[in-house]
Design an enzyme around this catalytic site. Structure first.
Site, PDB file in Angstrom:
ATOM      1  N   ASP A 167     -41.299 -21.949 -20.387  1.00 55.52           N
ATOM      2  CA  ASP A 167     -40.774 -20.648 -19.972  1.00 55.52           C
ATOM      3  C   ASP A 167     -41.815 -19.593 -20.291  1.00 55.52           C
ATOM      4  OD1 ASP A 167     -37.585 -19.891 -19.242  1.00 55.52           O
ATOM      5  OD2 ASP A 167     -38.917 -18.198 -19.727  1.00 55.52           O
ATOM      6  N   GLU A 170     -21.951 -24.260 -15.109  1.00 50.15           N
ATOM      7  CA  GLU A 170     -22.040 -23.802 -16.491  1.00 50.15           C
ATOM      8  C   GLU A 170     -20.705 -24.107 -17.178  1.00 50.15           C
ATOM      9  OE1 GLU A 170     -23.246 -19.690 -16.620  1.00 50.15           O
ATOM     10  OE2 GLU A 170     -24.907 -20.110 -15.285  1.00 50.15           O
ATOM     11  N   CYS A 189     -24.147 -17.624  -9.496  1.00 49.54           N
ATOM     12  CA  CYS A 189     -24.480 -18.325  -8.242  1.00 49.54           C
ATOM     13  C   CYS A 189     -23.705 -17.844  -7.022  1.00 49.54           C
ATOM     14  CB  CYS A 189     -24.269 -19.823  -8.426  1.00 49.54           C
ATOM     15  SG  CYS A 189     -25.470 -20.532  -9.569  1.00 49.54           S
ATOM     16  N   ARG A 204     -23.049 -12.745 -15.730  1.00 48.00           N
ATOM     17  CA  ARG A 204     -23.613 -12.270 -14.455  1.00 48.00           C
ATOM     18  C   ARG A 204     -22.507 -12.165 -13.390  1.00 48.00           C
ATOM     19  NH1 ARG A 204     -28.965 -16.091 -14.102  1.00 48.00           N
ATOM     20  NH2 ARG A 204     -27.693 -17.493 -15.342  1.00 48.00           N
TER      21      ARG A 204
HETATM   22  N1  LIG Z   1     -26.694 -21.233 -13.577  1.00 43.86           N
HETATM   23  C1  LIG Z   1     -26.103 -22.155 -12.841  1.00 43.86           C
HETATM   24  O1  LIG Z   1     -24.972 -22.552 -13.074  1.00 43.86           O
HETATM   25  C2  LIG Z   1     -26.839 -22.769 -11.667  1.00 43.86           C
HETATM   26  C3  LIG Z   1     -26.323 -23.908 -11.054  1.00 43.86           C
HETATM   27  C4  LIG Z   1     -27.017 -24.468  -9.986  1.00 43.86           C
HETATM   28  C5  LIG Z   1     -28.188 -23.873  -9.533  1.00 43.86           C
HETATM   29  N2  LIG Z   1     -28.651 -22.742 -10.136  1.00 43.86           N
HETATM   30  C6  LIG Z   1     -29.914 -22.170  -9.659  1.00 43.86           C
HETATM   31  O2  LIG Z   1     -30.944 -22.555 -10.553  1.00 43.86           O
HETATM   32  C7  LIG Z   1     -31.918 -21.510 -10.675  1.00 43.86           C
HETATM   33  C8  LIG Z   1     -32.082 -21.095 -12.120  1.00 43.86           C
HETATM   34  O3  LIG Z   1     -30.850 -20.527 -12.543  1.00 43.86           O
HETATM   35  P1  LIG Z   1     -30.568 -20.232 -14.094  1.00 43.86           P
HETATM   36  O4  LIG Z   1     -29.152 -19.772 -14.169  1.00 43.86           O
HETATM   37  O5  LIG Z   1     -31.024 -21.376 -14.911  1.00 43.86           O
HETATM   38  O6  LIG Z   1     -31.580 -18.992 -14.313  1.00 43.86           O
HETATM   39  P2  LIG Z   1     -31.970 -18.271 -15.678  1.00 43.86           P
HETATM   40  O7  LIG Z   1     -32.204 -16.869 -15.321  1.00 43.86           O
HETATM   41  O8  LIG Z   1     -30.983 -18.621 -16.744  1.00 43.86           O
HETATM   42  O9  LIG Z   1     -33.347 -18.966 -16.093  1.00 43.86           O
HETATM   43  C9  LIG Z   1     -34.555 -18.837 -15.389  1.00 43.86           C
HETATM   44  C10 LIG Z   1     -35.702 -18.924 -16.389  1.00 43.86           C
HETATM   45  O10 LIG Z   1     -36.936 -19.024 -15.683  1.00 43.86           O
HETATM   46  C11 LIG Z   1     -37.935 -18.354 -16.428  1.00 43.86           C
HETATM   47  N3  LIG Z   1     -39.095 -18.108 -15.569  1.00 43.86           N
HETATM   48  C12 LIG Z   1     -39.204 -17.292 -14.494  1.00 43.86           C
HETATM   49  N4  LIG Z   1     -40.430 -17.390 -13.944  1.00 43.86           N
HETATM   50  C13 LIG Z   1     -41.121 -18.300 -14.669  1.00 43.86           C
HETATM   51  C14 LIG Z   1     -42.425 -18.859 -14.603  1.00 43.86           C
HETATM   52  N5  LIG Z   1     -43.287 -18.512 -13.650  1.00 43.86           N
HETATM   53  N6  LIG Z   1     -42.797 -19.766 -15.531  1.00 43.86           N
HETATM   54  C15 LIG Z   1     -41.927 -20.146 -16.499  1.00 43.86           C
HETATM   55  N7  LIG Z   1     -40.671 -19.662 -16.612  1.00 43.86           N
HETATM   56  C16 LIG Z   1     -40.275 -18.765 -15.708  1.00 43.86           C
HETATM   57  C17 LIG Z   1     -37.220 -17.121 -16.935  1.00 43.86           C
HETATM   58  O11 LIG Z   1     -37.866 -16.554 -18.050  1.00 43.86           O
HETATM   59  C18 LIG Z   1     -35.832 -17.713 -17.294  1.00 43.86           C
HETATM   60  O12 LIG Z   1     -35.773 -18.126 -18.644  1.00 43.86           O
HETATM   61  C19 LIG Z   1     -31.437 -20.384  -9.737  1.00 43.86           C
HETATM   62  O13 LIG Z   1     -32.038 -20.548  -8.487  1.00 43.86           O
HETATM   63  C20 LIG Z   1     -29.952 -20.660  -9.631  1.00 43.86           C
HETATM   64  O14 LIG Z   1     -29.412 -20.180  -8.420  1.00 43.86           O
HETATM   65  C21 LIG Z   1     -28.021 -22.190 -11.199  1.00 43.86           C
END
Ligand SMILES: NC(=O)c1ccc[n+]([C@@H]2O[C@H](COP(=O)([O-])OP(=O)(O)OC[C@H]3O[C@@H](n4cnc5c(N)ncnc54)[C@H](O)[C@@H]3O)[C@@H](O)[C@H]2O)c1
Length: 442
Positions: free
Chosen positions: A30, A155, A263, A331
């Site tokens: 990260d 989640e 989401c 969120r």
């Molecule tokens: N949260 C859910 O329940 C869920 C379920 C299915 C899919 N998704 C999808 O998965 C993706 C991630 O969601 P999330 O909830 O985990 O997001 P999040 O915001 O919790 O985490 C994303 C992380 O990526 C890091 N990041 C960003 N750019 C970076 C880089 N270049 N290098 C390293 N780290 C970097 C950020 O610092 C952050 O910690 C999204 O596209 C979301 O739509 C989420």
């Protein structure tokens, strides 16, 4: 397999820990150095049931580590997952791909031998092509494939969902990538989780179609709830009555204050934009988005109406701030619309949530966060249940009634039975069911 997981949020951390638990060697990356430092100290930055033990065990056994150094991890990896955020872009609602494409550029610079680059983030159709183009431009001689592997975990139940998925979707028509992905998911394959191999664009669309369909189901039952209230029917029984039909299914038929979370809101809007631009507008999804937005405001009005039409100078206790139980994620939570609306109408707010209070406090200024539900209820004119945490399902109703100034409960998750609440002397309003009971003077 050696895996680099780029982005250590809800999806990246859970996926990384689960892959490590399958026996792969995973480095979770990260760019948030504070998050990585915390993980290296053994602290989990999010609340997700079971995640702390899973991380601890896999770190101890040497399969899982955390770093900010993307190039080192990618150089070593056979498979690099992109699991960064794809929030709504300000202004137009399209998915903001800057984090995904930023990660792709960083991966490109670090690529060593043949690497499978997998987009796990939810991304619009065609993003795989874009990721491929970005990497190819940055490093024309690189050997790599770009695969779409959308994530369906929820989640609050993320580990179980990841380890026992309904299906795994893998979008690629590259033989080498397919073999690598089969290896990555082999432990699940042995558990007979269906793997669907598709074209990359199809895989990307499957994720949006799934979320939009689920959001539609919720919105449908929410509208039925409004109708039930008008015509004297019970939405819980309507949901059961239709849910027994296998073609419909019983899940996602719980009426409530409107969907939120990280989401559904952003993904429905992004799909709507993609469809508009492709010249095939998704009118049902457009309506779902509009109905759901309006619903959160309507819920605030419902609470005001329950309080006799005005809340100025009144105290309202809120139970639940997270967008759903078992997460600290707020969120797009209904609380973020309802609480400010009540505050704007002059109410004083006291709130409790088992996990989300510190996140919520950053956005909901002026709300008094309380140690427990009873403290929140103290001298309040009404109690509102916004999130169906288990901890709220068996409250001591006699104690609650003693704490409240008025025995008025607005339950936007239908977790209590109206007869029970009436018998305890509450005025009780829920969603899609008749209001019961009286409070003095009403
Ligand atoms: N949260 C859910 O329940 C869920 C379920 C299915 C899919 N998704 C999808 O998965 C993706 C991630 O969601 P999330 O909830 O985990 O997001 P999040 O915001 O919790 O985490 C994303 C992380 O990526 C890091 N990041 C960003 N750019 C970076 C880089 N270049 N290098 C390293 N780290 C970097 C950020 O610092 C952050 O910690 C999204 O596209 C979301 O739509 C989420």
């Amino acid at each position: 397999m050696r895996i680099a997981m780029i982005g250590t949020g809800y999806v990246g951390l859970v996926s990384g820990a689960c892959f490590a638990d399958f026996g792969h060697r995973v480095v979770c990356i990260d760019k948030d150095a504070g998050k990585i430092a915390a993980l290296q100290r053994g602290e989990i930055p999010i609340f997700e049931p079971g995640l702390d033990e899973l991380v601890e065990q896999n770190v101890k056994e040497g399969r899982l580590s955390f770093a900010t150094d993307l190039p080192a991890a990618v150089k070593e990896a056979e498979v690099a997952f992109i699991a960064v955020g794809t929030p709504s872009r300000r202004g137009d609602g399209h998915a903001d791909l800057s984090y995904v494409l930023g990660a792709a550029r960083e991966i490109a610079a670090a690529l060593g031998g043949y690497t499978v680059v997998v987009t796990k983030s939810t991304v619009p159709v065609g993003t795989g092509d874009e990721v491929e183009r970005v990497i190819r431009e940055a490093k024309p001689q690189a050997e790599f494939s770009v695969v779409s592997n959308p994530e369906f975990l929820r989640e609050g139940a993320a580990i179980n969902d990841f380890k026992r998925p309904d299906r795994i979707v893998i979008g690629t028509n590259d033989r080498r990538a397919r073999e690598a992905m089969t290896e990555v998911y082999r432990p699940l394959y042995l558990n007979a989780a269906p793997i669907l191999f598709t074209e990359r664009r199809t895989a990307e669309l499957i994720k949006y179609a799934a979320n939009a369909f689920l959001a539609t189901k919720i919105t449908f039952i929410n509208e039925m709830a409004d109708l039930c209230e008008k015509v004297g029917a019970d939405v819980q029984e309507v949901a059961r009555g239709i849910g027994f039909d296998n073609r419909i299914g019983s899940k996602f038929l719980h009426a409530g204050p409107g969907f939120g979370g990280s989401c559904f809101p952003k993904d429905t809007i992004a799909l709507m934009r993609t469809a508009q631009e492709a010249g095939a507008p998704a009118r049902i999804v457009e309506t779902v988005v509009a109905v759901n937005d309006a619903r959160k405001h309507a819920m605030a009005e419902k609470i005001v109406a329950a309080c006799g039409g005005k809340v100025a100078g009144k105290t309202i206790a809120i139970l639940g701030l997270a967008f759903k139980p078992n997460t600290d994620d707020i969120r797009e939570a209904a609380s973020l619309v309802i609480v400010p609306a009540l505050a704007a109408a002059g109410a004083k707010l006291r709130a409790h949530d088992p996990q989300a209070m510190s996140e919520a406090a950053k956005l909901l200024r002026g709300v008094e966060m309380c140690k427990n539900p009873y403290e929140a209820a103290k001298d309040a004119d009404a109690l509102v249940i916004l999130t169906e945490w288990d901890a709220y399902r068996a409250l001591d109703l006699d104690r609650l009634k003693r704490e409240l100034k008025q025995p008025l409960v607005v339950d936007l998750r239908n977790i209590y039975r109206p007869e029970e609440m009436m018998a305890k002397g509450f005025r009780y309003l829920s969603v899609g069911r008749a209001a019961v009971g009286q409070v003095a003077g009403s």
